[in-house]
Enzyme design. Structure first.
Site, PDB file in Angstrom:
ATOM      1  N   THR A  16     -14.361   9.354  27.269  1.00 33.39           N
ATOM      2  CA  THR A  16     -14.022   7.925  27.379  1.00 33.39           C
ATOM      3  C   THR A  16     -15.259   7.019  27.381  1.00 33.39           C
ATOM      4  O   THR A  16     -15.138   5.805  27.256  1.00 33.39           O
ATOM      5  CB  THR A  16     -13.260   7.637  28.696  1.00 33.39           C
TER       6      THR A  16
ATOM      7  N   GLU B 222      -7.102 -10.164  13.211  1.00 34.98           N
ATOM      8  CA  GLU B 222      -7.995  -9.003  13.215  1.00 34.98           C
ATOM      9  C   GLU B 222      -9.400  -9.436  12.804  1.00 34.98           C
ATOM     10  O   GLU B 222      -9.593 -10.040  11.743  1.00 34.98           O
ATOM     11  CB  GLU B 222      -7.485  -7.948  12.227  1.00 34.98           C
TER      12      GLU B 222
ATOM     13  N   ASP C  39      -6.695  -5.001   3.619  1.00 37.20           N
ATOM     14  CA  ASP C  39      -5.883  -5.074   4.840  1.00 37.20           C
ATOM     15  C   ASP C  39      -4.731  -6.063   4.691  1.00 37.20           C
ATOM     16  O   ASP C  39      -3.666  -5.885   5.276  1.00 37.20           O
ATOM     17  CB  ASP C  39      -6.741  -5.506   6.038  1.00 37.20           C
TER      18      ASP C  39
ATOM     19  N   GLY D 267      -8.696   2.209  12.195  1.00 41.81           N
ATOM     20  CA  GLY D 267      -7.328   1.732  12.035  1.00 41.81           C
ATOM     21  C   GLY D 267      -6.979   0.423  12.729  1.00 41.81           C
ATOM     22  O   GLY D 267      -5.842   0.221  13.132  1.00 41.81           O
ATOM     23  N   LYS D 268      -7.956  -0.502  12.805  1.00 43.26           N
ATOM     24  CA  LYS D 268      -7.623  -1.825  13.358  1.00 43.26           C
ATOM     25  C   LYS D 268      -6.539  -2.489  12.533  1.00 43.26           C
ATOM     26  O   LYS D 268      -5.660  -3.156  13.056  1.00 43.26           O
ATOM     27  CB  LYS D 268      -8.847  -2.748  13.306  1.00 43.26           C
TER      28      LYS D 268
ATOM     29  N   CYS E 264      -1.878  -3.508 -15.825  1.00 37.68           N
ATOM     30  CA  CYS E 264      -2.904  -4.461 -16.246  1.00 37.68           C
ATOM     31  C   CYS E 264      -3.806  -3.856 -17.341  1.00 37.68           C
ATOM     32  O   CYS E 264      -3.408  -3.815 -18.494  1.00 37.68           O
ATOM     33  CB  CYS E 264      -3.699  -4.946 -15.049  1.00 37.68           C
TER      34      CYS E 264
ATOM     35  N   HIS F 102       0.263  -6.936 -11.771  1.00 39.54           N
ATOM     36  CA  HIS F 102       0.106  -5.790 -10.867  1.00 39.54           C
ATOM     37  C   HIS F 102       1.354  -5.648  -9.999  1.00 39.54           C
ATOM     38  O   HIS F 102       1.409  -6.204  -8.892  1.00 39.54           O
ATOM     39  CB  HIS F 102      -1.113  -5.996  -9.968  1.00 39.54           C
TER      40      HIS F 102
ATOM     41  N   GLY G 127      -4.262  -0.913 -17.876  1.00 35.48           N
ATOM     42  CA  GLY G 127      -3.440   0.189 -18.381  1.00 35.48           C
ATOM     43  C   GLY G 127      -2.425  -0.264 -19.422  1.00 35.48           C
ATOM     44  O   GLY G 127      -2.002   0.514 -20.280  1.00 35.48           O
TER      45      GLY G 127
ATOM     46  N   GLU H 170       2.258  -3.329  -8.220  1.00 42.54           N
ATOM     47  CA  GLU H 170       1.980  -2.628  -6.953  1.00 42.54           C
ATOM     48  C   GLU H 170       1.742  -3.595  -5.794  1.00 42.54           C
ATOM     49  O   GLU H 170       1.923  -3.242  -4.635  1.00 42.54           O
ATOM     50  CB  GLU H 170       0.792  -1.677  -7.121  1.00 42.54           C
TER      51      GLU H 170
ATOM     52  N   GLN I 182     -15.825   2.803  27.268  1.00 40.30           N
ATOM     53  CA  GLN I 182     -16.305   2.014  28.422  1.00 40.30           C
ATOM     54  C   GLN I 182     -17.458   1.107  27.994  1.00 40.30           C
ATOM     55  O   GLN I 182     -17.524  -0.065  28.360  1.00 40.30           O
ATOM     56  CB  GLN I 182     -16.790   2.947  29.531  1.00 40.30           C
TER      57      GLN I 182
HETATM   58  N1  GLN Z   1     -10.221  -6.104 -17.417  1.00 39.84           N
HETATM   59  C1  GLN Z   1      -8.942  -6.597 -17.781  1.00 39.84           C
HETATM   60  C2  GLN Z   1      -8.885  -8.107 -17.784  1.00 39.84           C
HETATM   61  O1  GLN Z   1      -9.704  -8.762 -17.155  1.00 39.84           O
HETATM   62  C3  GLN Z   1      -7.867  -6.031 -16.885  1.00 39.84           C
HETATM   63  C4  GLN Z   1      -7.975  -6.489 -15.478  1.00 39.84           C
HETATM   64  C5  GLN Z   1      -7.193  -5.646 -14.513  1.00 39.84           C
HETATM   65  O2  GLN Z   1      -6.834  -4.505 -14.809  1.00 39.84           O
HETATM   66  N2  GLN Z   1      -6.950  -6.159 -13.342  1.00 39.84           N
HETATM   67  O3  GLN Z   1      -8.043  -8.685 -18.399  1.00 39.84           O
END
Ligand code: GLN
Length: 551
Positions: free
Chosen positions: A192, A145, A75, A20-21, A393, A524, A395, A526, A196
């Protein structure tokens, strides 16, 4: 040259990695920021890849894309989520990048005929980069880090650069060693000794830890703090207890129990600008672990699941976090189930029917052929059974292919990523990408980073965002083929978000009358979800999903 009076905190790992750094670095960033100091967080990855874009997520975890488009370690995602702001290219460094600059400079006669060596030239390039990150955006404190652990051979140059910085600015540089105190089952006692030894390893570089964050199962007691203090030459108040917790978002709150931000400021000789106000963060952190909140069950249909010891959730880290933030906002508890798309291919209709029990289905980003028909089958199932669906993407691309095949009637609709000469290339390689692929130029060449999109009036996307112009982060080579857009629209699919010139389809959705939530994004979302600022599309998806009757 270092910025006058700028403060640097190096976070190094002792004993072992994976304790967990990144969370310690992020927490220090959040706490000092709450105290009124502008902070930037820097990740140093010692590997030779120039960026994290070419690594398989099953080996390295997800690739996090910065606003600028730089492909980085996961990270960096945690850093942005804790700080609540975007980071820049200066905040990320790999050995590959460092060596690349040194070698390019050497080829350009930039060293004036000198023999170019790891010490001092590579080390100086590391220093130059650390100092240039410090000048970003008026930041006053940099928390840096260093990946891996102190003993890793490949870390030596980075630790040496940190040592030189400390030597030049003794008042301005601190070393925080994140260590681990094991409690062997046979003894039942916290030990510990490994810490050390790690401190001594660090000493052998000429570096003395100023703080020790002691990770362990249970909180570290006074007796062990004393022992560590004496044996590692660290003030007892600088030994910070970091017991296991349910959620990483509790970490900063825990550290404050040992007054981490006050002691850090004191050690840096900085006055407290204001009391850390962690109220909003605390509220979120509590909601994130509230086991009494009603559940919303989400299936993530993906493929980066099947490698030995790999931590599955790392491949989709930002997706999981984005779900958590929106769930916490809605006072829900998200229960995520991993569904391997290859199992859906093998399991046929029975495996598909099992998807009915979820309140929502996500197909996240991905590359290549494996598991793709399983994903398309899951999307068809979600569409026909009106299960809320969110495509990220790949998806989204697969959602459009499914629609083209089964609603528009283009039976051989496909992406040219899989079928080079597809009869109906509904998803096709972007023009500028063709040359990169022909030249085998894979590193850092996708359509990367932030691009604007306009949202169509009256669509779900527009209602969720509550604005017309948005900016989202991308990472792809393929796109919805403009030649098929008219047909797809005539068949009922709505492209609710497009690039400003209208050429690239950024969001596809079905109208609300036809489906409660069927939406995919070429970007994306997210990557921009933050604990205190959840992403509107995730929130809307989960809101609709929570309403679905649980079976
Ligand atoms: N493989 C797909 C593309 O390159 C989707 C990429 C992704 O889902 N980040 O367009």
């Amino acid at each position: 040259m270092a910025k006058e009076g700028h403060k640097y905190i190096f976070v190094l790992g002792g004993v072992m990695s994976g304790v967990g750094k990144g969370v310690v670095t992020s927490s220090i960033g959040l706490l000092l920021q709450q105290k009124g100091y502008p902070v930037n967080l820097v990740k140093v990855d010692p590997y030779l890849n120039v960026d994290a874009g070419t690594m398989n997520p099953t080996e390295h975890g997800e690739t996090f894309v910065l606003r600028s488009g730089l492909e980085t370690d996961q990270d960096m995602g945690n850093y942005e989520r804790f700080l609540g702001r975007d980071l820049t290219n200066d905040d990320y460094m790999t050995s590959g990048m460092v060596y690349q600059s040194v070698i390019e400079r050497e080829r350009a006669l930039g060293y004036g005929g000198k023999c170019v060596e790891a010490i001092p030239h590579v080390r100086d390039e590391i220093l130059r980069r650390i100092e240039s990150a410090a000048s970003y955006n008026g930041s006053r404190i940099s928390v840096i880090e260093i990946g891996g652990t102190i003993g890793d051979f490949q870390n030596a140059l980075f630790i040496d650069a940190a040592r030189v910085l400390k030597m030049r600015h003794p008042q301005d540089v601190l070393f925080v060693m994140v260590s681990y105190l094991p409690t062997p089952g046979t003894l039942g006692e916290m030990k510990t000794k490994p810490t050390q030894t790690a401190a001594r390893d660090l000493n052998s570089y000429g570096v003395q830890p100023d703080f020790i964050v002691a990770r362990s199962k249970e909180p570290v007691d006074e007796k062990r703090k004393e022992k560590l203090a004496i044996s590692c030459t660290v003030r007892k108040e600088h030994i910070i207890s970091a017991p296991d917790i349910d959620s990483i978002y509790e970490a900063p709150l825990n550290f404050e129990k040992d007054h981490l931000s006050d002691t850090l400021l004191e050690a840096l000789n900085l006055p407290e600008k204001r009391k850390a106000s962690l109220a909003a963060w605390k509220k979120f952190a509590q909601a994130a672990v509230n086991t009494r909140a009603p559940e919303v069950s989400i299936a993530i249909v993906g493929k980066y699941f099947d490698t030995g010891s790999f931590v599955l959730s790392d491949a989709y880290l930002s997706v999981i976090e984005a779900i958590k933030f929106s769930a916490a906002k809605l006072n829900r508890r998200a229960k995520i189930t991993w569904v391997n798309s290859k199992d859906l291919e093998k399991g046929g209709t029975k495996a598909l029917a099992a998807l009915k029990k979820y309140q929502g289905i996500i197909v996240p980003g991905g590359f290549g052929e494996s598991g793709i028909e399983g994903k398309i089958a899951a999307i068809k199932f979600a569409r026909e059974n009106k299960i809320p669906y969110f495509g990220l993407c790949y998806g989204m691309q697969l959602m459009v292919i499914e629609y083209a095949r089964n609603v528009l009637g283009l039976k051989d609709a496909h992406t040219t990523e899989i079928q080079k000469n597809a009869e109906s290339p509904v998803v096709d390689v972007m023009l500028e990408q063709k040359k990169h692929l022909a030249d085998n130029k894979y590193g850092g060449t996708m359509r990367l980073g932030s691009y604007p999109a306009y949202l169509k009036k009256g669509t779900m996307a527009r209602a969720a965002y509550k604005k017309e112009l948005v900016e989202e982060r991308h990472r792809h080579r393929y796109e919805i083929n403009p030649a098929y857009v008219k047909q797809l629209e005539a068949a009922g699919l709505v492209f609710s978000g497009t690039s400003p010139d209208g050429v690239l389809m950024e969001i596809a959705e079905l109208p609300r009358e036809k489906h409660p939530f069927m939406l995919g994004t070429q970007f994306h979302p997210e990557l921009r979800a933050r604990p205190l600022d959840p992403h509107p599309l995730f929130t809307e998806f989960l809101r609709v999903a929570s309403k679905r009757h649980k079976r």
